[in-house]
Design a protein around this motif. Sequence first.
Motif, PDB file in Angstrom:
ATOM      1  N   SER A  75      34.783  36.159  52.812  1.00 45.54           N
ATOM      2  CA  SER A  75      33.324  36.248  52.804  1.00 45.54           C
ATOM      3  C   SER A  75      32.859  37.643  52.384  1.00 45.54           C
ATOM      4  CB  SER A  75      32.770  35.922  54.190  1.00 45.54           C
ATOM      5  OG  SER A  75      33.296  36.825  55.155  1.00 45.54           O
ATOM      6  N   HIS A  76      33.778  38.588  52.401  1.00 43.75           N
ATOM      7  CA  HIS A  76      33.417  39.987  52.133  1.00 43.75           C
ATOM      8  C   HIS A  76      34.654  40.703  51.592  1.00 43.75           C
ATOM      9  CE1 HIS A  76      31.980  44.060  53.147  1.00 43.75           C
ATOM     10  NE2 HIS A  76      33.133  44.231  53.730  1.00 43.75           N
ATOM     11  N   TRP A  77      34.486  41.479  50.508  1.00 45.32           N
ATOM     12  CA  TRP A  77      35.582  42.291  49.963  1.00 45.32           C
ATOM     13  C   TRP A  77      34.946  43.436  49.194  1.00 45.32           C
ATOM     14  CZ3 TRP A  77      40.959  40.765  49.981  1.00 45.32           C
ATOM     15  CH2 TRP A  77      41.816  41.689  49.377  1.00 45.32           C
ATOM     16  N   ASN A  78      35.100  44.670  49.701  1.00 45.82           N
ATOM     17  CA  ASN A  78      34.591  45.821  48.960  1.00 45.82           C
ATOM     18  C   ASN A  78      35.578  46.980  49.061  1.00 45.82           C
ATOM     19  OD1 ASN A  78      34.061  47.328  51.340  1.00 45.82           O
ATOM     20  ND2 ASN A  78      31.959  46.608  51.448  1.00 45.82           N
ATOM     21  N   LEU A  79      35.159  48.173  48.672  1.00 43.74           N
ATOM     22  CA  LEU A  79      36.064  49.318  48.647  1.00 43.74           C
ATOM     23  C   LEU A  79      36.537  49.735  50.037  1.00 43.74           C
ATOM     24  CD1 LEU A  79      34.320  51.563  45.969  1.00 43.74           C
ATOM     25  CD2 LEU A  79      36.306  50.078  45.678  1.00 43.74           C
ATOM     26  N   ASN A  80      35.771  49.421  51.091  1.00 44.08           N
ATOM     27  CA  ASN A  80      36.089  49.900  52.436  1.00 44.08           C
ATOM     28  C   ASN A  80      36.671  48.864  53.381  1.00 44.08           C
ATOM     29  OD1 ASN A  80      35.093  52.546  51.909  1.00 44.08           O
ATOM     30  ND2 ASN A  80      33.043  51.681  51.996  1.00 44.08           N
ATOM     31  N   SER A  81      36.329  47.592  53.174  1.00 48.80           N
ATOM     32  CA  SER A  81      36.795  46.572  54.112  1.00 48.80           C
ATOM     33  C   SER A  81      36.715  45.190  53.465  1.00 48.80           C
ATOM     34  CB  SER A  81      35.963  46.594  55.392  1.00 48.80           C
ATOM     35  OG  SER A  81      34.624  46.257  55.110  1.00 48.80           O
ATOM     36  N   ALA A  82      37.359  44.236  54.134  1.00 49.09           N
ATOM     37  CA  ALA A  82      37.328  42.843  53.681  1.00 49.09           C
ATOM     38  C   ALA A  82      37.416  41.943  54.908  1.00 49.09           C
ATOM     39  CB  ALA A  82      38.484  42.565  52.732  1.00 49.09           C
ATOM     40  N   THR A  83      36.805  40.753  54.818  1.00 47.20           N
ATOM     41  CA  THR A  83      36.802  39.813  55.932  1.00 47.20           C
ATOM     42  C   THR A  83      37.025  38.395  55.414  1.00 47.20           C
ATOM     43  OG1 THR A  83      35.181  41.208  57.070  1.00 47.20           O
ATOM     44  CG2 THR A  83      35.486  38.993  57.933  1.00 47.20           C
ATOM     45  N   ALA A  84      37.872  37.658  56.137  1.00 44.56           N
ATOM     46  CA  ALA A  84      38.151  36.266  55.770  1.00 44.56           C
ATOM     47  C   ALA A  84      38.347  35.429  57.020  1.00 44.56           C
ATOM     48  CB  ALA A  84      39.407  36.182  54.905  1.00 44.56           C
ATOM     49  N   LYS A  85      38.237  34.127  56.843  1.00 42.72           N
ATOM     50  CA  LYS A  85      38.621  33.162  57.871  1.00 42.72           C
ATOM     51  C   LYS A  85      39.780  32.375  57.303  1.00 42.72           C
ATOM     52  CE  LYS A  85      34.223  32.633  60.211  1.00 42.72           C
ATOM     53  NZ  LYS A  85      33.153  31.703  60.599  1.00 42.72           N
ATOM     54  N   GLY A  86      40.698  31.986  58.182  1.00 40.76           N
ATOM     55  CA  GLY A  86      41.838  31.198  57.745  1.00 40.76           C
ATOM     56  C   GLY A  86      42.708  30.836  58.922  1.00 40.76           C
ATOM     57  N   GLN A 115      43.430  53.621  51.656  1.00 37.92           N
ATOM     58  CA  GLN A 115      44.104  54.873  51.300  1.00 37.92           C
ATOM     59  C   GLN A 115      44.673  54.710  49.888  1.00 37.92           C
ATOM     60  OE1 GLN A 115      44.693  57.683  53.338  1.00 37.92           O
ATOM     61  NE2 GLN A 115      43.292  56.748  54.808  1.00 37.92           N
ATOM     62  N   PRO A 116      44.967  55.828  49.207  1.00 39.47           N
ATOM     63  CA  PRO A 116      45.663  55.696  47.919  1.00 39.47           C
ATOM     64  C   PRO A 116      47.043  55.070  48.141  1.00 39.47           C
ATOM     65  CG  PRO A 116      44.721  57.877  48.138  1.00 39.47           C
ATOM     66  CD  PRO A 116      44.585  57.206  49.484  1.00 39.47           C
ATOM     67  N   TRP A 117      47.417  54.160  47.270  1.00 40.59           N
ATOM     68  CA  TRP A 117      48.704  53.470  47.343  1.00 40.59           C
ATOM     69  C   TRP A 117      49.771  54.404  46.783  1.00 40.59           C
ATOM     70  CZ3 TRP A 117      49.762  48.581  43.901  1.00 40.59           C
ATOM     71  CH2 TRP A 117      50.976  47.994  44.264  1.00 40.59           C
ATOM     72  N   LYS A 118      50.848  54.629  47.527  1.00 34.48           N
ATOM     73  CA  LYS A 118      51.896  55.557  47.085  1.00 34.48           C
ATOM     74  C   LYS A 118      52.503  55.156  45.747  1.00 34.48           C
ATOM     75  CE  LYS A 118      53.242  57.334  51.580  1.00 34.48           C
ATOM     76  NZ  LYS A 118      54.269  57.384  52.604  1.00 34.48           N
ATOM     77  N   LYS A 119      52.670  53.858  45.507  1.00 37.73           N
ATOM     78  CA  LYS A 119      53.256  53.389  44.255  1.00 37.73           C
ATOM     79  C   LYS A 119      52.337  53.666  43.063  1.00 37.73           C
ATOM     80  CE  LYS A 119      55.208  49.300  42.065  1.00 37.73           C
ATOM     81  NZ  LYS A 119      55.545  47.900  42.219  1.00 37.73           N
ATOM     82  N   ARG A 120      51.033  53.541  43.286  1.00 37.82           N
ATOM     83  CA  ARG A 120      50.025  53.786  42.245  1.00 37.82           C
ATOM     84  C   ARG A 120      48.867  54.550  42.895  1.00 37.82           C
ATOM     85  NH1 ARG A 120      49.240  47.798  39.924  1.00 37.82           N
ATOM     86  NH2 ARG A 120      51.415  47.277  39.655  1.00 37.82           N
ATOM     87  N   PRO A 121      48.957  55.885  42.961  1.00 41.68           N
ATOM     88  CA  PRO A 121      47.948  56.670  43.676  1.00 41.68           C
ATOM     89  C   PRO A 121      46.510  56.482  43.191  1.00 41.68           C
ATOM     90  CG  PRO A 121      49.853  58.009  43.152  1.00 41.68           C
ATOM     91  CD  PRO A 121      50.033  56.707  42.430  1.00 41.68           C
ATOM     92  N   GLN A 122      46.307  56.005  41.991  1.00 41.00           N
ATOM     93  CA  GLN A 122      44.946  55.774  41.495  1.00 41.00           C
ATOM     94  C   GLN A 122      44.343  54.493  42.070  1.00 41.00           C
ATOM     95  OE1 GLN A 122      47.725  55.363  39.773  1.00 41.00           O
ATOM     96  NE2 GLN A 122      47.565  53.586  38.447  1.00 41.00           N
ATOM     97  N   VAL A 123      45.166  53.696  42.773  1.00 36.68           N
ATOM     98  CA  VAL A 123      44.718  52.430  43.359  1.00 36.68           C
ATOM     99  C   VAL A 123      44.582  52.590  44.868  1.00 36.68           C
ATOM    100  CG1 VAL A 123      45.344  50.007  43.742  1.00 36.68           C
ATOM    101  CG2 VAL A 123      45.847  51.096  41.541  1.00 36.68           C
ATOM    102  N   GLN A 124      43.432  52.164  45.407  1.00 38.28           N
ATOM    103  CA  GLN A 124      43.227  52.158  46.855  1.00 38.28           C
ATOM    104  C   GLN A 124      43.765  50.840  47.420  1.00 38.28           C
ATOM    105  OE1 GLN A 124      42.255  55.530  47.570  1.00 38.28           O
ATOM    106  NE2 GLN A 124      40.848  54.601  48.985  1.00 38.28           N
ATOM    107  N   HIS A 125      44.386  50.918  48.593  1.00 33.52           N
ATOM    108  CA  HIS A 125      44.844  49.685  49.246  1.00 33.52           C
ATOM    109  C   HIS A 125      44.494  49.750  50.726  1.00 33.52           C
ATOM    110  CE1 HIS A 125      48.556  50.787  51.608  1.00 33.52           C
ATOM    111  NE2 HIS A 125      48.303  51.904  50.964  1.00 33.52           N
ATOM    112  N   TYR A 126      44.285  48.590  51.315  1.00 36.39           N
ATOM    113  CA  TYR A 126      44.002  48.529  52.745  1.00 36.39           C
ATOM    114  C   TYR A 126      45.281  48.856  53.507  1.00 36.39           C
ATOM    115  CZ  TYR A 126      39.817  46.083  51.246  1.00 36.39           C
ATOM    116  OH  TYR A 126      38.642  45.753  50.634  1.00 36.39           O
ATOM    117  N   THR A 127      45.151  49.633  54.584  1.00 40.03           N
ATOM    118  CA  THR A 127      46.325  50.029  55.360  1.00 40.03           C
ATOM    119  C   THR A 127      46.339  49.417  56.759  1.00 40.03           C
ATOM    120  OG1 THR A 127      45.270  52.044  56.194  1.00 40.03           O
ATOM    121  CG2 THR A 127      46.508  52.225  54.119  1.00 40.03           C
TER     122      THR A 127
END
Length: 151
Positions: A75-86, A115-127
Amino acid sequence: MRTHTVKTLVTLCAAVSLAAATGSSSAAPPTARAVKQQPERTVLVDCFWKPNVRPTDFILACGDGNSRLSSLKWSHWNLNSATAKGFNLVNDCKPYCAAGKFHSYAVVVRLDHPQPWKKRPQVQHYTQMSLVYTDNRPDGFERTVTYPLWN
């Protein structure tokens, strides 16, 4: 006279090419050059080190697959957070995991702490991932469980 014209033409072309090459980088307005590149979206990294956006399924227990998320509806996915039901499908491992049964539990999934992803620092990933069990939950689990996600 002809040699002089050719030399002048070659020199003029070289000067124009040099001016174009050096001028193109400074032709952009100063504000455009100063803007820091922002990530397009934050990703969820899976067990195979692949970036995902709004996956419908996600393995939580990478080693044995005894816990996974399925039927995710975001229902929500942005640069800071994401939310789903499942659903969280969890193996009861009774009497042992290979003979166990999977049980389905309704959950709300929240991803955050990008945070920046160690494998690809230009990509942000949820931690961090939090699961909130909305009805029943596996034996021994709290109503809300928070997991760190791999980098």
